[in-house]
Write an enzyme that holds these catalytic residues in place. Structure first.
Site, PDB file in Angstrom:
ATOM      1  N   GLU A   1       0.851  -1.191   0.000  1.00 21.25           N
ATOM      2  CA  GLU A   1       0.000   0.000   0.000  1.00 21.25           C
ATOM      3  C   GLU A   1       0.886   1.240   0.000  1.00 21.25           C
ATOM      4  O   GLU A   1       1.856   1.313   0.750  1.00 21.25           O
ATOM      5  CB  GLU A   1      -0.890   0.010   1.252  1.00 21.25           C
ATOM      6  CG  GLU A   1      -1.756   1.265   1.319  1.00 21.25           C
ATOM      7  CD  GLU A   1      -2.664   1.298   2.544  1.00 21.25           C
ATOM      8  OE1 GLU A   1      -3.533   0.424   2.677  1.00 21.25           O
ATOM      9  OE2 GLU A   1      -2.466   2.214   3.376  1.00 21.25           O
TER      10      GLU A   1
ATOM     11  N   THR B   1      -4.018   4.721  -1.547  1.00 15.11           N
ATOM     12  CA  THR B   1      -5.076   5.204  -0.640  1.00 15.11           C
ATOM     13  C   THR B   1      -5.787   6.416  -1.238  1.00 15.11           C
ATOM     14  O   THR B   1      -5.319   7.044  -2.199  1.00 15.11           O
ATOM     15  CB  THR B   1      -4.520   5.570   0.753  1.00 15.11           C
ATOM     16  OG1 THR B   1      -3.643   6.671   0.609  1.00 15.11           O
ATOM     17  CG2 THR B   1      -3.815   4.397   1.398  1.00 15.11           C
TER      18      THR B   1
ATOM     19  N   HIS C   1      -8.143   2.804  -3.830  1.00 13.10           N
ATOM     20  CA  HIS C   1      -9.064   2.909  -2.697  1.00 13.10           C
ATOM     21  C   HIS C   1     -10.114   3.972  -3.042  1.00 13.10           C
ATOM     22  O   HIS C   1      -9.823   4.947  -3.754  1.00 13.10           O
ATOM     23  CB  HIS C   1      -8.334   3.365  -1.430  1.00 13.10           C
ATOM     24  CG  HIS C   1      -7.307   2.391  -0.930  1.00 13.10           C
ATOM     25  ND1 HIS C   1      -6.947   2.298   0.398  1.00 13.10           N
ATOM     26  CD2 HIS C   1      -6.532   1.470  -1.567  1.00 13.10           C
ATOM     27  CE1 HIS C   1      -6.013   1.377   0.552  1.00 13.10           C
ATOM     28  NE2 HIS C   1      -5.736   0.861  -0.629  1.00 13.10           N
TER      29      HIS C   1
ATOM     30  N   GLY D   1     -15.006   5.042   4.779  1.00 15.36           N
ATOM     31  CA  GLY D   1     -14.225   6.214   5.190  1.00 15.36           C
ATOM     32  C   GLY D   1     -14.575   6.560   6.624  1.00 15.36           C
ATOM     33  O   GLY D   1     -15.650   6.187   7.122  1.00 15.36           O
TER      34      GLY D   1
ATOM     35  N   ALA E   1     -20.010   0.924   3.747  1.00 12.05           N
ATOM     36  CA  ALA E   1     -19.241   0.438   2.587  1.00 12.05           C
ATOM     37  C   ALA E   1     -20.092  -0.513   1.745  1.00 12.05           C
ATOM     38  O   ALA E   1     -19.978  -0.529   0.510  1.00 12.05           O
ATOM     39  CB  ALA E   1     -17.979  -0.264   3.076  1.00 12.05           C
TER      40      ALA E   1
ATOM     41  N   HIS F   1     -14.085  -3.059  14.417  1.00 16.12           N
ATOM     42  CA  HIS F   1     -14.014  -1.651  14.000  1.00 16.12           C
ATOM     43  C   HIS F   1     -14.331  -0.779  15.212  1.00 16.12           C
ATOM     44  O   HIS F   1     -15.250  -1.093  15.986  1.00 16.12           O
ATOM     45  CB  HIS F   1     -15.003  -1.396  12.858  1.00 16.12           C
ATOM     46  CG  HIS F   1     -14.916  -0.011  12.320  1.00 16.12           C
ATOM     47  ND1 HIS F   1     -15.673   1.025  12.828  1.00 16.12           N
ATOM     48  CD2 HIS F   1     -14.128   0.525  11.345  1.00 16.12           C
ATOM     49  CE1 HIS F   1     -15.353   2.143  12.164  1.00 16.12           C
ATOM     50  NE2 HIS F   1     -14.434   1.866  11.267  1.00 16.12           N
TER      51      HIS F   1
ATOM     52  N   GLN G   1      -7.237  -4.555   8.671  1.00 13.24           N
ATOM     53  CA  GLN G   1      -6.569  -3.489   9.424  1.00 13.24           C
ATOM     54  C   GLN G   1      -5.267  -4.072   9.979  1.00 13.24           C
ATOM     55  O   GLN G   1      -5.164  -5.296  10.165  1.00 13.24           O
ATOM     56  CB  GLN G   1      -7.511  -3.048  10.558  1.00 13.24           C
ATOM     57  CG  GLN G   1      -6.974  -2.002  11.497  1.00 13.24           C
ATOM     58  CD  GLN G   1      -6.668  -0.706  10.761  1.00 13.24           C
ATOM     59  OE1 GLN G   1      -5.668  -0.650  10.056  1.00 13.24           O
ATOM     60  NE2 GLN G   1      -7.497   0.313  10.940  1.00 13.24           N
TER      61      GLN G   1
ATOM     62  N   LYS H   1       7.960   3.768   1.897  1.00 15.40           N
ATOM     63  CA  LYS H   1       9.384   3.525   2.133  1.00 15.40           C
ATOM     64  C   LYS H   1       9.772   2.203   1.460  1.00 15.40           C
ATOM     65  O   LYS H   1       9.653   1.123   2.063  1.00 15.40           O
ATOM     66  CB  LYS H   1       9.666   3.453   3.636  1.00 15.40           C
ATOM     67  CG  LYS H   1       9.472   4.779   4.354  1.00 15.40           C
ATOM     68  CD  LYS H   1      10.020   4.678   5.761  1.00 15.40           C
ATOM     69  CE  LYS H   1       9.809   5.886   6.620  1.00 15.40           C
ATOM     70  NZ  LYS H   1       9.517   7.141   6.043  1.00 15.40           N
TER      71      LYS H   1
HETATM   72  C1  FAD Z   1      -7.124  -1.956   4.416  1.00 15.12           C
HETATM   73  C2  FAD Z   1      -7.700  -0.601   4.758  1.00 15.12           C
HETATM   74  C3  FAD Z   1      -7.534   0.448   3.861  1.00 15.12           C
HETATM   75  C4  FAD Z   1      -8.079   1.728   4.152  1.00 15.12           C
HETATM   76  N1  FAD Z   1      -7.885   2.754   3.251  1.00 15.12           N
HETATM   77  C5  FAD Z   1      -8.427   3.978   3.491  1.00 15.12           C
HETATM   78  C6  FAD Z   1      -8.283   5.048   2.560  1.00 15.12           C
HETATM   79  O1  FAD Z   1      -7.634   4.900   1.511  1.00 15.12           O
HETATM   80  N2  FAD Z   1      -8.866   6.240   2.846  1.00 15.12           N
HETATM   81  C7  FAD Z   1      -9.603   6.439   3.994  1.00 15.12           C
HETATM   82  O2  FAD Z   1     -10.123   7.545   4.199  1.00 15.12           O
HETATM   83  N3  FAD Z   1      -9.753   5.433   4.914  1.00 15.12           N
HETATM   84  C8  FAD Z   1      -9.201   4.199   4.694  1.00 15.12           C
HETATM   85  N4  FAD Z   1      -9.356   3.184   5.604  1.00 15.12           N
HETATM   86  C9  FAD Z   1     -10.079   3.453   6.870  1.00 15.12           C
HETATM   87  C10 FAD Z   1     -11.597   3.206   6.754  1.00 15.12           C
HETATM   88  O3  FAD Z   1     -12.160   4.139   5.839  1.00 15.12           O
HETATM   89  C11 FAD Z   1     -12.214   3.386   8.158  1.00 15.12           C
HETATM   90  O4  FAD Z   1     -11.795   2.362   9.010  1.00 15.12           O
HETATM   91  C12 FAD Z   1     -13.719   3.587   8.216  1.00 15.12           C
HETATM   92  O5  FAD Z   1     -14.060   4.069   9.520  1.00 15.12           O
HETATM   93  C13 FAD Z   1     -14.558   2.336   7.980  1.00 15.12           C
HETATM   94  O6  FAD Z   1     -14.573   1.981   6.673  1.00 15.12           O
HETATM   95  P1  FAD Z   1     -15.200   0.540   6.230  1.00 15.12           P
HETATM   96  O7  FAD Z   1     -15.166   0.523   4.768  1.00 15.12           O
HETATM   97  O8  FAD Z   1     -14.556  -0.549   6.970  1.00 15.12           O
HETATM   98  O9  FAD Z   1     -16.716   0.755   6.761  1.00 15.12           O
HETATM   99  P2  FAD Z   1     -17.953  -0.209   6.950  1.00 15.12           P
HETATM  100  O10 FAD Z   1     -17.688  -1.576   6.470  1.00 15.12           O
HETATM  101  O11 FAD Z   1     -19.134   0.510   6.407  1.00 15.12           O
HETATM  102  O12 FAD Z   1     -18.069  -0.263   8.546  1.00 15.12           O
HETATM  103  C14 FAD Z   1     -18.090   0.927   9.323  1.00 15.12           C
HETATM  104  C15 FAD Z   1     -18.805   0.663  10.634  1.00 15.12           C
HETATM  105  O13 FAD Z   1     -20.206   0.473  10.392  1.00 15.12           O
HETATM  106  C16 FAD Z   1     -20.637  -0.787  10.889  1.00 15.12           C
HETATM  107  N5  FAD Z   1     -21.612  -1.310   9.911  1.00 15.12           N
HETATM  108  C17 FAD Z   1     -21.352  -1.738   8.647  1.00 15.12           C
HETATM  109  N6  FAD Z   1     -22.497  -2.121   8.046  1.00 15.12           N
HETATM  110  C18 FAD Z   1     -23.494  -1.917   8.948  1.00 15.12           C
HETATM  111  C19 FAD Z   1     -24.903  -2.109   8.927  1.00 15.12           C
HETATM  112  N7  FAD Z   1     -25.507  -2.583   7.817  1.00 15.12           N
HETATM  113  N8  FAD Z   1     -25.621  -1.791  10.037  1.00 15.12           N
HETATM  114  C20 FAD Z   1     -25.014  -1.298  11.146  1.00 15.12           C
HETATM  115  N9  FAD Z   1     -23.690  -1.092  11.221  1.00 15.12           N
HETATM  116  C21 FAD Z   1     -22.936  -1.400  10.138  1.00 15.12           C
HETATM  117  C22 FAD Z   1     -19.384  -1.635  10.980  1.00 15.12           C
HETATM  118  O14 FAD Z   1     -19.527  -2.653  11.969  1.00 15.12           O
HETATM  119  C23 FAD Z   1     -18.347  -0.598  11.366  1.00 15.12           C
HETATM  120  O15 FAD Z   1     -18.380  -0.332  12.743  1.00 15.12           O
HETATM  121  C24 FAD Z   1      -8.812   1.922   5.359  1.00 15.12           C
HETATM  122  C25 FAD Z   1      -8.954   0.849   6.276  1.00 15.12           C
HETATM  123  C26 FAD Z   1      -8.407  -0.397   5.984  1.00 15.12           C
HETATM  124  C27 FAD Z   1      -8.561  -1.528   6.971  1.00 15.12           C
END
Ligand code: FAD
Length: 298
Positions: A20, A51, A80, A111, A130, A154, A181, A278
């Site tokens: 990444e 990202t 991303h 996000g 998401a 999360h 994560q 890096k």
């Molecule tokens: C590998 C990786 C790459 C990342 N890259 C970026 C990046 O490039 N840019 C950036 O800004 N951030 C990035 N992030 C951070 C990420 O955007 C955050 O962790 C964000 O808060 C959650 O995104 P998610 O897609 O996991 O959300 P989701 O999967 O939507 O989950 C978010 C929260 O909502 C809850 N949830 C999901 N669906 C439901 C539902 N139907 N009902 C009730 N609750 C629900 C989940 O349990 C969780 O607590 C990255 C994280 C990881 C692990």
């Protein structure tokens, strides 16, 4: 140019090795990423992910860099994309731009909820989770779509079990692969995989996100952003070498390498290294993964 979907890479290889990177800040020239890519290219990873800065700060750069990775370096790329602050029209425009640039792989994310009150949300939200973005992307084009998962849960979710139940809906929305994560305790990851299987999520490849810890500033940043457990042996390294930056860096690399070797023995589908731009560190860490993979496949 050969177009490859990341789900096809997972079907063809084990472990899949990926890196990444993040785009340079808005006020830095885009060329600063060239050094990182030049350094990474010889390791020949299976793909490199780029990202995305929520709120549009690096939108164009993510697409531009993902395109550069494919075109100039002939390495598959993963762009991303976050959705919480976006309208469906904005997402449509990014999807068109990805298509025009031959980018076939998207890591679909909600996000983080922006803390800055100046950042506007569409009301009502166009994408709440998401999973909404994943089904939207799948309805709009031929993309391989990955999603994030959290071995220790999360931070917004009240329990790990509920987070895995939500993950199941996300996978069912059309995910092709998952990236975790960062974590420092492999047992947390193994327990998470058991929990996924308890809730009926088993037919999807999972890459383990590994971040080598290189300095104390970074540890503080990680602690603020994630709830990653730091095992005693990890904390001992951090405390012992806190004021010896070179020793800390070497020990951080060795710790990440040990984690990866254990994950490979367990049979991990993929290793995703958070390179922090890096290349020399990514090279050191992945050298033995590539060697091990060569021995496994020979
Ligand atoms: C590998 C990786 C790459 C990342 N890259 C970026 C990046 O490039 N840019 C950036 O800004 N951030 C990035 N992030 C951070 C990420 O955007 C955050 O962790 C964000 O808060 C959650 O995104 P998610 O897609 O996991 O959300 P989701 O999967 O939507 O989950 C978010 C929260 O909502 C809850 N949830 C999901 N669906 C439901 C539902 N139907 N009902 C009730 N609750 C629900 C989940 O349990 C969780 O607590 C990255 C994280 C990881 C692990």
């Amino acid at each position: 140019m050969i177009l490859l979907f990341i789900d096809n890479i997972f079907s063809a290889k084990k472990p899949v090795i990926s890196f990444e990177i993040f785009p340079p800040k808005k006020d830095s020239p885009i060329e600063t990423i060239y050094n990182t890519l030049e350094g990474l290219k010889d390791t020949k990873p299976d793909y490199i992910s780029v990202t995305y800065g929520a709120g549009g700060s690096s939108t164009n750069r993510t697409v531009e860099i993902a395109h550069l990775i494919k075109k100039k370096y002939e390495i598959e790329s993963l762009a991303h994309l976050t959705c919480i602050t976006s309208t469906s029209q904005e997402i449509d425009s990014i999807l068109s731009s990805l298509k025009e640039n031959d980018i076939k792989n998207i890591l679909a994310l909600r996000g983080d909820l922006p803390q800055d009150p100046a950042i506007a949300f569409p009301t009502p939200l166009h994408f709440r989770y998401a999973s909404d973005l994943i089904s939207y992307i799948k309805s709009k084009g031929d993309f391989s779509v990955g999603g994030a998962c959290y071995p220790e849960g999360h931070p917004d979710c009240e329990s790990l079990d509920n987070d895995v139940i939500n993950l199941k809906s996300k996978v069912e929305a059309g995910l092709d692969f998952l990236i975790t994560q960062l974590f420092f305790d492999n047992d947390k990851f193994y327990n998470f995989i058991d929990l996924m299987s308890k809730y009926g999520i088993s037919n999807i490849p999972v890459s383990a996100g590994i971040m080598p810890v290189l300095n104390t500033k970074q540890i503080k940043h990680i602690t603020a952003l994630t709830s990653a457990t730091m095992p005693k042996k990890f904390l001992r390294i951090m405390e012992r070498y806190e004021h010896l930056p070179e020793a800390l860096k070497e020990a951080g690399i060795a710790y990440a390498t040990e984690q990866i070797i254990d994950l490979l023995s367990w049979g991990i589908d993929g290793i995703h290294v958070y390179t922090m731009n890096k290349p020399e560190i990514a090279k050191k860490i992945t050298e033995n993964i590539f060697n091990i993979r060569k021995c496994i496949t020979n």
